[in-house]
Design a protein around this motif. Structure first.
Motif, PDB file in Angstrom:
ATOM      1  N   ALA A  35      17.445 -21.730 -76.548  1.00 12.62           N
ATOM      2  CA  ALA A  35      17.869 -20.912 -77.680  1.00 12.62           C
ATOM      3  C   ALA A  35      18.629 -19.701 -77.155  1.00 12.62           C
ATOM      4  O   ALA A  35      18.244 -19.113 -76.142  1.00 12.62           O
ATOM      5  N   ALA A  36      19.717 -19.352 -77.838  1.00 13.21           N
ATOM      6  CA  ALA A  36      20.537 -18.206 -77.446  1.00 13.21           C
ATOM      7  C   ALA A  36      20.667 -17.245 -78.625  1.00 13.21           C
ATOM      8  O   ALA A  36      21.442 -17.495 -79.536  1.00 13.21           O
ATOM      9  N   PRO A  37      19.898 -16.149 -78.637  1.00  8.60           N
ATOM     10  CA  PRO A  37      20.036 -15.162 -79.712  1.00  8.60           C
ATOM     11  C   PRO A  37      21.168 -14.189 -79.403  1.00  8.60           C
ATOM     12  O   PRO A  37      21.472 -13.931 -78.239  1.00  8.60           O
ATOM     13  N   ASN A  38      21.799 -13.659 -80.444  1.00  5.17           N
ATOM     14  CA  ASN A  38      22.869 -12.690 -80.256  1.00  5.17           C
ATOM     15  C   ASN A  38      22.865 -11.713 -81.431  1.00  5.17           C
ATOM     16  O   ASN A  38      22.528 -12.093 -82.552  1.00  5.17           O
ATOM     17  N   THR A  39      23.239 -10.468 -81.184  1.00  2.54           N
ATOM     18  CA  THR A  39      23.328  -9.443 -82.220  1.00  2.54           C
ATOM     19  C   THR A  39      24.626  -8.675 -82.023  1.00  2.54           C
ATOM     20  O   THR A  39      24.992  -8.348 -80.892  1.00  2.54           O
ATOM     21  N   ALA A  40      25.324  -8.401 -83.130  1.00  2.00           N
ATOM     22  CA  ALA A  40      26.559  -7.625 -83.064  1.00  2.00           C
ATOM     23  C   ALA A  40      26.565  -6.595 -84.182  1.00  2.00           C
ATOM     24  O   ALA A  40      26.107  -6.871 -85.292  1.00  2.00           O
ATOM     25  N   ILE A  41      27.080  -5.414 -83.873  1.00  5.54           N
ATOM     26  CA  ILE A  41      27.270  -4.380 -84.891  1.00  5.54           C
ATOM     27  C   ILE A  41      28.758  -4.360 -85.218  1.00  5.54           C
ATOM     28  O   ILE A  41      29.587  -4.047 -84.354  1.00  5.54           O
ATOM     29  N   LEU A  42      29.094  -4.763 -86.429  1.00  2.00           N
ATOM     30  CA  LEU A  42      30.487  -4.845 -86.852  1.00  2.00           C
ATOM     31  C   LEU A  42      30.772  -3.702 -87.820  1.00  2.00           C
ATOM     32  O   LEU A  42      30.048  -3.527 -88.803  1.00  2.00           O
ATOM     33  N   THR A  43      31.804  -2.935 -87.539  1.00  2.00           N
ATOM     34  CA  THR A  43      32.162  -1.810 -88.403  1.00  2.00           C
ATOM     35  C   THR A  43      33.497  -2.088 -89.073  1.00  2.00           C
ATOM     36  O   THR A  43      34.285  -2.913 -88.601  1.00  2.00           O
ATOM     37  N   GLY A  44      33.749  -1.388 -90.154  1.00  2.00           N
ATOM     38  CA  GLY A  44      35.030  -1.514 -90.837  1.00  2.00           C
ATOM     39  C   GLY A  44      35.187  -2.783 -91.646  1.00  2.00           C
ATOM     40  O   GLY A  44      36.300  -3.164 -91.986  1.00  2.00           O
ATOM     41  N   LEU A  45      34.094  -3.457 -91.973  1.00  2.00           N
ATOM     42  CA  LEU A  45      34.196  -4.670 -92.785  1.00  2.00           C
ATOM     43  C   LEU A  45      34.514  -4.302 -94.227  1.00  2.00           C
ATOM     44  O   LEU A  45      34.039  -3.292 -94.741  1.00  2.00           O
ATOM     45  N   VAL A  46      35.317  -5.119 -94.865  1.00  5.28           N
ATOM     46  CA  VAL A  46      35.644  -4.928 -96.281  1.00  5.28           C
ATOM     47  C   VAL A  46      35.228  -6.186 -97.035  1.00  5.28           C
ATOM     48  O   VAL A  46      34.970  -7.235 -96.433  1.00  5.28           O
ATOM     49  N   ALA A  47      35.180  -6.071 -98.354  1.00  7.97           N
ATOM     50  CA  ALA A  47      34.810  -7.232 -99.175  1.00  7.97           C
ATOM     51  C   ALA A  47      35.736  -8.396 -98.860  1.00  7.97           C
ATOM     52  O   ALA A  47      36.952  -8.239 -98.767  1.00  7.97           O
ATOM     53  N   GLY A  48      35.161  -9.559 -98.658  1.00 10.68           N
ATOM     54  CA  GLY A  48      35.936 -10.763 -98.359  1.00 10.68           C
ATOM     55  C   GLY A  48      36.246 -10.954 -96.887  1.00 10.68           C
ATOM     56  O   GLY A  48      36.901 -11.922 -96.503  1.00 10.68           O
ATOM     57  N   ALA A  49      35.781 -10.049 -96.032  1.00 13.45           N
ATOM     58  CA  ALA A  49      36.023 -10.175 -94.592  1.00 13.45           C
ATOM     59  C   ALA A  49      35.300 -11.406 -94.041  1.00 13.45           C
ATOM     60  O   ALA A  49      34.264 -11.819 -94.557  1.00 13.45           O
ATOM     61  N   THR A  50      35.852 -11.977 -93.005  1.00 15.92           N
ATOM     62  CA  THR A  50      35.270 -13.161 -92.374  1.00 15.92           C
ATOM     63  C   THR A  50      34.516 -12.771 -91.112  1.00 15.92           C
ATOM     64  O   THR A  50      35.023 -12.004 -90.295  1.00 15.92           O
ATOM     65  N   ILE A  51      33.314 -13.298 -90.976  1.00 15.20           N
ATOM     66  CA  ILE A  51      32.518 -13.114 -89.770  1.00 15.20           C
ATOM     67  C   ILE A  51      32.345 -14.498 -89.155  1.00 15.20           C
ATOM     68  O   ILE A  51      31.821 -15.404 -89.783  1.00 15.20           O
ATOM     69  N   SER A  52      32.806 -14.651 -87.942  1.00 17.18           N
ATOM     70  CA  SER A  52      32.746 -15.948 -87.274  1.00 17.18           C
ATOM     71  C   SER A  52      31.516 -16.026 -86.366  1.00 17.18           C
ATOM     72  O   SER A  52      31.298 -15.144 -85.531  1.00 17.18           O
ATOM     73  N   VAL A  53      30.719 -17.063 -86.543  1.00 14.38           N
ATOM     74  CA  VAL A  53      29.563 -17.313 -85.679  1.00 14.38           C
ATOM     75  C   VAL A  53      29.753 -18.682 -85.058  1.00 14.38           C
ATOM     76  O   VAL A  53      29.957 -19.674 -85.758  1.00 14.38           O
ATOM     77  N   ARG A  54      29.738 -18.739 -83.731  1.00 12.98           N
ATOM     78  CA  ARG A  54      29.957 -20.004 -83.031  1.00 12.98           C
ATOM     79  C   ARG A  54      28.805 -20.298 -82.077  1.00 12.98           C
ATOM     80  O   ARG A  54      28.238 -19.397 -81.484  1.00 12.98           O
ATOM     81  N   ALA A  55      28.507 -21.566 -81.953  1.00 17.37           N
ATOM     82  CA  ALA A  55      27.497 -22.016 -80.991  1.00 17.37           C
ATOM     83  C   ALA A  55      28.121 -23.100 -80.124  1.00 17.37           C
ATOM     84  O   ALA A  55      28.913 -23.914 -80.604  1.00 17.37           O
ATOM     85  N   ARG A  56      27.790 -23.075 -78.860  1.00 19.39           N
ATOM     86  CA  ARG A  56      28.238 -24.132 -77.947  1.00 19.39           C
ATOM     87  C   ARG A  56      27.038 -24.672 -77.190  1.00 19.39           C
ATOM     88  O   ARG A  56      26.183 -23.914 -76.749  1.00 19.39           O
ATOM     89  N   VAL A  57      26.996 -25.982 -77.063  1.00 17.57           N
ATOM     90  CA  VAL A  57      25.928 -26.650 -76.326  1.00 17.57           C
ATOM     91  C   VAL A  57      26.578 -27.465 -75.225  1.00 17.57           C
ATOM     92  O   VAL A  57      27.537 -28.197 -75.472  1.00 17.57           O
ATOM     93  N   SER A  58      26.087 -27.345 -74.008  1.00 13.64           N
ATOM     94  CA  SER A  58      26.649 -28.072 -72.875  1.00 13.64           C
ATOM     95  C   SER A  58      25.515 -28.661 -72.043  1.00 13.64           C
ATOM     96  O   SER A  58      24.518 -27.992 -71.785  1.00 13.64           O
ATOM     97  N   PHE A  59      25.691 -29.910 -71.655  1.00 16.01           N
ATOM     98  CA  PHE A  59      24.702 -30.539 -70.781  1.00 16.01           C
ATOM     99  C   PHE A  59      25.412 -31.580 -69.919  1.00 16.01           C
ATOM    100  O   PHE A  59      26.018 -32.509 -70.415  1.00 16.01           O
ATOM    101  N   PRO A  60      25.369 -31.402 -68.594  1.00 14.06           N
ATOM    102  CA  PRO A  60      26.079 -32.294 -67.685  1.00 14.06           C
ATOM    103  C   PRO A  60      25.382 -33.633 -67.441  1.00 14.06           C
ATOM    104  O   PRO A  60      25.974 -34.535 -66.867  1.00 14.06           O
ATOM    105  N   GLN A  61      24.148 -33.767 -67.858  1.00 10.83           N
ATOM    106  CA  GLN A  61      23.399 -35.008 -67.652  1.00 10.83           C
ATOM    107  C   GLN A  61      23.451 -35.861 -68.912  1.00 10.83           C
ATOM    108  O   GLN A  61      23.985 -35.446 -69.930  1.00 10.83           O
TER     109      GLN A  61
END
Length: 92
Positions: free
Chosen positions: A49-75
């Motif tokens: 599990a990978a938790p993350n926290t961000a403080i975003l300033t200057g957001l306005v109504a209708g603004a987009t917040i992008s959240v991405r997850a990546r999973v990698s396994f070489p086996q």
């Protein structure tokens, strides 16, 4: 304040006793990515599990917040589940 957690759980298809790595990363908009990893032994289940926290300033109504997850396994794994969960707290 945006909080998100990326989680992946799987079963290793490698031979018993062989260890493989599982890497999970979580990114919120342009904040740094948080990455975590876990070793999974062959023929067993594991997760990371990978938790993350961000403080975003200057957001306005209708603004987009992008959240991405990546999973990698070489086996060889059977991916059981990958998910992203999060919350947003607006402060004035």
């Amino acid at each position: 304040i945006v909080q998100a957690t990326a989680v992946a759980s799987l079963r290793s298809n490698a031979a018993a006793g062989v260890t493989g790595g599982l890497i999970v990363a979580c990114t919120i908009t342009s904040s740094p990515s948080y990455t975590t990893w876990n070793d999974v032994v062959g023929q067993q289940y594991g997760f990371a599990a990978a938790p993350n926290t961000a403080i975003l300033t200057g957001l306005v109504a209708g603004a987009t917040i992008s959240v991405r997850a990546r999973v990698s396994f070489p086996q060889a794994f059977t991916l059981g589940r990958a998910s992203v969960d999060g919350s947003i707290l607006f402060l004035r």
